[in-house]
Motif scaffolding. Structure first.
Motif, PDB file in Angstrom:
ATOM      1  N   LYS A 142       0.831  -1.218   0.000  1.00  0.00           N
ATOM      2  CA  LYS A 142       0.000   0.000   0.000  1.00  0.00           C
ATOM      3  C   LYS A 142       0.856   1.255   0.000  1.00  0.00           C
ATOM      4  CE  LYS A 142      -2.569  -1.335   3.528  1.00  0.00           C
ATOM      5  NZ  LYS A 142      -3.607  -1.315   4.602  1.00  0.00           N
ATOM      6  N   ASP A 143       1.976   1.202   0.731  1.00  0.00           N
ATOM      7  CA  ASP A 143       2.868   2.359   0.792  1.00  0.00           C
ATOM      8  C   ASP A 143       3.499   2.635  -0.571  1.00  0.00           C
ATOM      9  OD1 ASP A 143       4.453   4.309   2.567  1.00  0.00           O
ATOM     10  OD2 ASP A 143       6.052   3.225   1.536  1.00  0.00           O
ATOM     11  N   ILE A 144       3.906   1.587  -1.279  1.00  0.00           N
ATOM     12  CA  ILE A 144       4.492   1.756  -2.617  1.00  0.00           C
ATOM     13  C   ILE A 144       3.470   2.366  -3.568  1.00  0.00           C
ATOM     14  CG2 ILE A 144       5.438   0.539  -4.635  1.00  0.00           C
ATOM     15  CD1 ILE A 144       6.508  -1.571  -2.612  1.00  0.00           C
ATOM     16  N   PHE A 145       2.250   1.845  -3.510  1.00  0.00           N
ATOM     17  CA  PHE A 145       1.205   2.354  -4.412  1.00  0.00           C
ATOM     18  C   PHE A 145       0.866   3.808  -4.092  1.00  0.00           C
ATOM     19  CE2 PHE A 145      -3.239   2.902  -5.771  1.00  0.00           C
ATOM     20  CZ  PHE A 145      -3.104   2.559  -7.112  1.00  0.00           C
ATOM     21  N   GLU A 148       4.321   5.855  -5.062  1.00  0.00           N
ATOM     22  CA  GLU A 148       4.903   5.735  -6.399  1.00  0.00           C
ATOM     23  C   GLU A 148       3.905   5.340  -7.478  1.00  0.00           C
ATOM     24  OE1 GLU A 148       8.489   3.232  -6.035  1.00  0.00           O
ATOM     25  OE2 GLU A 148       8.323   3.583  -3.867  1.00  0.00           O
ATOM     26  N   GLY A 149       2.683   5.021  -7.066  1.00  0.00           N
ATOM     27  CA  GLY A 149       1.662   4.673  -8.043  1.00  0.00           C
ATOM     28  C   GLY A 149       1.867   3.286  -8.632  1.00  0.00           C
ATOM     29  N   LEU A 150       1.144   3.012  -9.722  1.00  0.00           N
ATOM     30  CA  LEU A 150       1.200   1.703 -10.370  1.00  0.00           C
ATOM     31  C   LEU A 150       2.597   1.409 -10.917  1.00  0.00           C
ATOM     32  CD1 LEU A 150      -0.704  -0.677 -11.040  1.00  0.00           C
ATOM     33  CD2 LEU A 150      -1.070   0.385 -13.286  1.00  0.00           C
ATOM     34  N   ASP A 237      13.154   5.997  -4.888  1.00  0.00           N
ATOM     35  CA  ASP A 237      13.049   7.225  -5.691  1.00  0.00           C
ATOM     36  C   ASP A 237      13.033   6.846  -7.174  1.00  0.00           C
ATOM     37  OD1 ASP A 237      13.215   9.645  -6.965  1.00  0.00           O
ATOM     38  OD2 ASP A 237      15.005  10.347  -5.914  1.00  0.00           O
ATOM     39  N   PRO A 238      11.893   7.010  -7.864  1.00  0.00           N
ATOM     40  CA  PRO A 238      11.796   6.581  -9.261  1.00  0.00           C
ATOM     41  C   PRO A 238      12.699   7.335 -10.223  1.00  0.00           C
ATOM     42  CG  PRO A 238       9.840   7.827  -8.611  1.00  0.00           C
ATOM     43  CD  PRO A 238      10.635   7.577  -7.368  1.00  0.00           C
ATOM     44  N   SER A 239      13.209   8.502  -9.809  1.00  0.00           N
ATOM     45  CA  SER A 239      14.069   9.288 -10.700  1.00  0.00           C
ATOM     46  C   SER A 239      15.511   8.800 -10.733  1.00  0.00           C
ATOM     47  CB  SER A 239      14.040  10.767 -10.285  1.00  0.00           C
ATOM     48  OG  SER A 239      14.625  10.930  -8.997  1.00  0.00           O
ATOM     49  N   VAL A 240      15.876   7.910  -9.794  1.00  0.00           N
ATOM     50  CA  VAL A 240      17.260   7.440  -9.715  1.00  0.00           C
ATOM     51  C   VAL A 240      17.601   6.520 -10.888  1.00  0.00           C
ATOM     52  CG1 VAL A 240      18.904   6.075  -8.357  1.00  0.00           C
ATOM     53  CG2 VAL A 240      17.372   7.692  -7.218  1.00  0.00           C
ATOM     54  N   HIS A 241      16.718   5.559 -11.157  1.00  0.00           N
ATOM     55  CA  HIS A 241      16.930   4.628 -12.274  1.00  0.00           C
ATOM     56  C   HIS A 241      15.779   4.823 -13.267  1.00  0.00           C
ATOM     57  CE1 HIS A 241      20.009   2.847  -9.816  1.00  0.00           C
ATOM     58  NE2 HIS A 241      19.140   2.498  -8.889  1.00  0.00           N
ATOM     59  N   LYS A 242      16.043   5.550 -14.335  1.00  0.00           N
ATOM     60  CA  LYS A 242      14.980   5.915 -15.273  1.00  0.00           C
ATOM     61  C   LYS A 242      14.547   4.750 -16.165  1.00  0.00           C
ATOM     62  CE  LYS A 242      16.485  10.752 -15.456  1.00  0.00           C
ATOM     63  NZ  LYS A 242      17.642  10.602 -14.547  1.00  0.00           N
ATOM     64  N   SER A 243      15.448   3.798 -16.392  1.00  0.00           N
ATOM     65  CA  SER A 243      15.152   2.647 -17.238  1.00  0.00           C
ATOM     66  C   SER A 243      16.148   1.538 -16.926  1.00  0.00           C
ATOM     67  CB  SER A 243      15.258   3.018 -18.716  1.00  0.00           C
ATOM     68  OG  SER A 243      16.605   3.330 -19.067  1.00  0.00           O
ATOM     69  N   MET A 244      15.929   0.379 -17.524  1.00  0.00           N
ATOM     70  CA  MET A 244      16.847  -0.738 -17.317  1.00  0.00           C
ATOM     71  C   MET A 244      18.254  -0.389 -17.797  1.00  0.00           C
ATOM     72  SD  MET A 244      16.596  -4.662 -18.762  1.00  0.00           S
ATOM     73  CE  MET A 244      16.986  -4.223 -20.469  1.00  0.00           C
ATOM     74  N   MET A 245      18.369   0.208 -18.997  1.00  0.00           N
ATOM     75  CA  MET A 245      19.683   0.540 -19.548  1.00  0.00           C
ATOM     76  C   MET A 245      20.369   1.641 -18.725  1.00  0.00           C
ATOM     77  SD  MET A 245      20.145  -1.651 -21.775  1.00  0.00           S
ATOM     78  CE  MET A 245      21.777  -1.036 -22.197  1.00  0.00           C
TER      79      MET A 245
END
Length: 296
Positions: A142-145, A148-150, A237-245
């Protein structure tokens, strides 16, 4: 009992067996990958920060409830897709010729199906194992959602695709191939030693060995994707790793290319007992289900 239901029940039981055997090593792997620790440092931190040996089982409750469901999906999709491919092949000769190809395709389909269910479970498990969240699994979800959303719940799904889809095909292919080899070898042995039955402990050893080899083979070339998945999912923090690459490049820049193989030893060591336990549980439960089916 419906064959798909048999696969579903047996897969659930096999998955639970594998999880109970492998979770402590999975916790060590998660710490190594997220913190770039060696095995000894990872184990030390797990014990110190989690008040003893119970730290190795941190985060197990949620996957124990869900891992059975995941494996039931894997084996149900695998079994039904394999039966579909075999049924729609024109002759027995072609069915035999295409058997291994069908096993690989059915295994890959099973891997694809489980990724969408497995990703949220993996995110929660990694957050609990690495102490990115302190609390109960459902509270973590619940905390992640909430924060950070879906996209947070499905963080790391791209490396999971690379880790699970084709490797599941390899996993099933190697398992079936190993069983064929071992059964032929023991059939020859039985013919030479007349009166020695095959079954029981010997049959279990065949399944355990085939499962162990399949597990190791399917993991050998995909460790970097598992490392990146863990690092992405542990980060809040979703901005740290923007994508797999982007995560790949960041890790190499920060820790060097060897960081992509952190936890390899634990992964390979874990693969053998976990997959032996999974397939032993699966085959045992499947046999019981089919026995009930035959009785009816």
């Amino acid at each position: 009992m419906n064959p798909v239901l048999c696969d579903f029940i047996a897969g659930s039981f096999g998955g639970a067996c594998g999880l109970l055997v492998g979770h402590p090593m999975d916790t060590i792997k998660a710490w190594q990958q997220n913190s770039n620790y060696g095995m000894g440092s990872a184990m030390y931190n797990i014990i110190i920060r989690n008040n003893g040996l119970r730290g190795f089982y941190r985060g197990m409750y949620f996957p124990l409830l869900s891992n059975g469901a995941l494996n039931s999906v894997v084996f149900a999709v695998y079994g039904s897709h394999l039966r579909y491919l075999q049924k729609h092949t024109r002759s027995d000769r072609l069915r035999k010729a295409y058997w291994r190809k069908h096993v690989f395709l059915a295994g890959s389909m099973a891997g694809l199906a489980q990724v969408f269910l497995a990703c949220p479970i993996e995110v929660v498990k990694v957050r609990l194992q690495t102490l990115s969240f302190i609390g109960h699994p459902w509270a973590c979800l619940k905390d992640i959602f909430r924060r950070e959303g879906l996209s947070g719940i499905y963080r790391g799904i791209t490396p999971m695709m690379f880790r699970d889809v084709l490797p599941y095909g390899v996993y099933m292919y190697v398992y079936e191939y190993m069983l064929e080899i071992e059964e032929r070898l023991h059939r020859l042995s039985k013919e030479r030693l007349t009166g020695v039955p095959i079954g029981g402990a010997l049959q279990a050893s065949l399944i355990a060995t085939a499962g162990a080899v399949a597990g190791v083979a399917s993991w050998m070339f995909i460790v970097p994707f598992d490392v990146v998945k863990t690092v992405m999912q542990a980060e809040t923090d979703p901005s740290v790793h923007k994508s797999m690459m982007h995560c790949f490049r960041s890790m190499i820049k920060k820790h060097g290319w060897r960081s992509l193989f952190r936890g390899s030893l634990v992964i390979i060591a874990r693969a053998a007992p976990v997959n032996s336990a999974t397939f032993l549980g699966y085959e045992y439960c499947l046999e019981k289900c089919h026995h009930l089916l035959d009785e009816k």
